[in-house]
Scaffold this active site. Structure first.
Site, PDB file in Angstrom:
ATOM      1  NE  ARG A  23      52.957 -50.266  33.932  1.00 46.22           N
ATOM      2  CZ  ARG A  23      51.917 -49.693  33.350  1.00 46.22           C
ATOM      3  NH1 ARG A  23      50.859 -49.371  34.047  1.00 46.22           N
ATOM      4  NH2 ARG A  23      51.890 -49.481  32.064  1.00 46.22           N
ATOM      5  NE  ARG A  27      54.931 -45.809  28.378  1.00 46.39           N
ATOM      6  CZ  ARG A  27      53.694 -45.373  28.467  1.00 46.39           C
ATOM      7  NH1 ARG A  27      53.161 -44.709  27.475  1.00 46.39           N
ATOM      8  NH2 ARG A  27      52.990 -45.587  29.563  1.00 46.39           N
ATOM      9  NE  ARG A  36      56.597 -50.059  23.071  1.00 43.59           N
ATOM     10  CZ  ARG A  36      56.145 -49.637  21.919  1.00 43.59           C
ATOM     11  NH1 ARG A  36      56.728 -50.006  20.803  1.00 43.59           N
ATOM     12  NH2 ARG A  36      55.088 -48.847  21.849  1.00 43.59           N
ATOM     13  CG  ASP A  72      49.236 -54.579  29.941  1.00 42.81           C
ATOM     14  OD1 ASP A  72      49.850 -53.539  30.218  1.00 42.81           O
ATOM     15  OD2 ASP A  72      47.996 -54.671  30.027  1.00 42.81           O
ATOM     16  CE1 TYR A 147      42.376 -50.096  30.941  1.00 45.15           C
ATOM     17  CE2 TYR A 147      42.488 -51.376  32.970  1.00 45.15           C
ATOM     18  CZ  TYR A 147      42.879 -50.275  32.213  1.00 45.15           C
ATOM     19  OH  TYR A 147      43.759 -49.372  32.737  1.00 45.15           O
TER      20      TYR A 147
END
Ligand code: CP3
Length: 343
Positions: A23, A27, A36, A72, A147
């Site tokens: 990752r 962020r 973003r 993703d 998921y």
């Protein structure tokens, strides 16, 4: 080109331990947060120029040894007709809970359903111009099923485990469909220029060893078999899996990605020398003071010093509030291995 990452995947000698960070585009970077502000997450993933910008951001700051394509794990499920949103975690329009819903999943080619991923890989290769290799990725079938059946991320993913016990044949059918889709998806990325691929099994640790073989590992093996002819090294990352290590090491992948829970030297003994290891500094360790981060990173490195085939990484994805100074300390610790080895 620095190919120490690809060499380490193959357990070949390297000038120093390679480093990338799961990752790494995300962020914790102010420039990612700024990007973003202008565009939502799905648009970012689906616009090759913007996805490439996100992939390149961490490399402009840190001398990392690999770049990962920005996307993703859930995005290729659009090829199965699954609709989703992100805020920031994924939410599916409809959970997949019944045999009829599994049967109704489509199987469109990834090249048709998510063409932007191949385009982004091609563009990233061109922009990098050989500076670092490009890693493609996908989710492992059990993790994707967790998921899909839950409909969102949820502690324990009770829905998929319920399906496992009540309707194991339905779950097996779902896993089979996901496996075929992920083979196609990884082949697309490798054909577009990805030089290695990682299979993320973020939730395999929810399974006991008795279930892991039939509901997770055999499908990962099928993916490995389904892309091996393309020659790109394959990394299999298993989160929460200290109880699964010996089995996970038999996936056929070149590299076993370890979560932060097992000391690397212990893992090395348990899995033997025939597989490279990736990891495994605890992502929370980066909240320590930089001097402590250096010590903790050195501890990870020392545990497998001299063992061919180590790729330094965290033991799970970097956390959104991670201080940049900690990443710098981690990078410096890894770079110092070159001087140590030369001395
Ligand atoms: O540098 C990179 O690795 C970027 C590419 C990448 C993302 N997600 C971008 C992303 C990768 C490799 C992933 C993998 C992923 N996605 C996994 C496997 C790794 C793991 O952490 O276990 C999983 C389980 C997901 C599902 C997912 N996507 C979650 C749970 C979330 C929300 C919370 C979180 O962890 O960030 C996402 C959204 C997501 N995927 C973001 C990013 C940068 C944040 C979205 C935003 O910008 O708002």
């Amino acid at each position: 080109m620095t190919d120490r990452f690809l060499k380490a995947c193959r357990r070949e000698p390297v000038d120093r331990t390679p480093l990338w960070i799961m990752r790494q585009a995300g962020r914790y970077l102010p420039e990612y947060r700024e990007l973003r502000q202008k565009v939502d997450f799905l648009t970012l993933c689906k616009t090759p120029e913007l996805a490439v910008e996100a992939s390149l951001q961490p490399l402009r700051r840190f001398p990392l040894d690999a770049s990962i394509i920005f996307s993703d794990i859930l995005l290729p499920l659009e090829a199965l007709g699954v609709k989703m949103t992100f805020n920031p975690g994924p939410k599916l329009a409809e959970p997949v809970r019944t045999r009829a819903q599994v049967d109704a999943l489509e199987s469109r080619p990834a090249a048709e359903a998510v063409p932007f991923v191949g385009e982004a890989v091609r563009l990233l290769r061109r922009e990098l111009d050989g500076r670092t290799p490009v890693i493609g990725f996908c989710g492992a079938p059990f993790t994707l099923a967790a998921y899909l059946v839950q409909g969102e991320g949820k502690e324990g993913f009770g829905a998929v485990k319920t399906m496992l016990y009540r309707e194991p044949a339905t779950l097996a059918h779902l896993l089979e469909k996901l496996t075929a889709a992920m083979i196609d998806y990884l082949r697309l990325q490798i054909a577009a220029g990805a030089q290695a691929v990682q299979i993320f099994d973020s939730w395999a640790g929810l399974l006991a060893p008795m279930q892991y073989e039939s509901f997770a590992l055999r499908w990962v093996r099928a993916i490995v078999d389904g892309v091996a002819d393309l020659g790109a090294p394959i990394i299999y990352f298993v989160n929460g899996g200290p109880h699964l290590l010996e089995d996970a090491a038999t996936s056929g992948a070149d590299v076993l990605g370890l979560c932060w829970r097992t000391p690397l030297d212990v893992a090395a003994v348990r899995v033997g020398p025939a597989i490279a290891l990736q990891g495994n500094l605890d992502p929370h360790a980066l909240f320590a003071e930089p001097a402590e981060v250096t010590k903790l990173a050195n501890d990870v490195l020392a545990r497998v010093a001299g063992r061919p085939g180590h790729i330094m990484n965290l033991g799970h994805g970097i956390l959104p509030d991670t201080p940049i100074a900690s990443v710098e300390a981690l990078v410096a610790a890894v770079q110092a291995t070159a001087r140590r080895d030369a001395a």
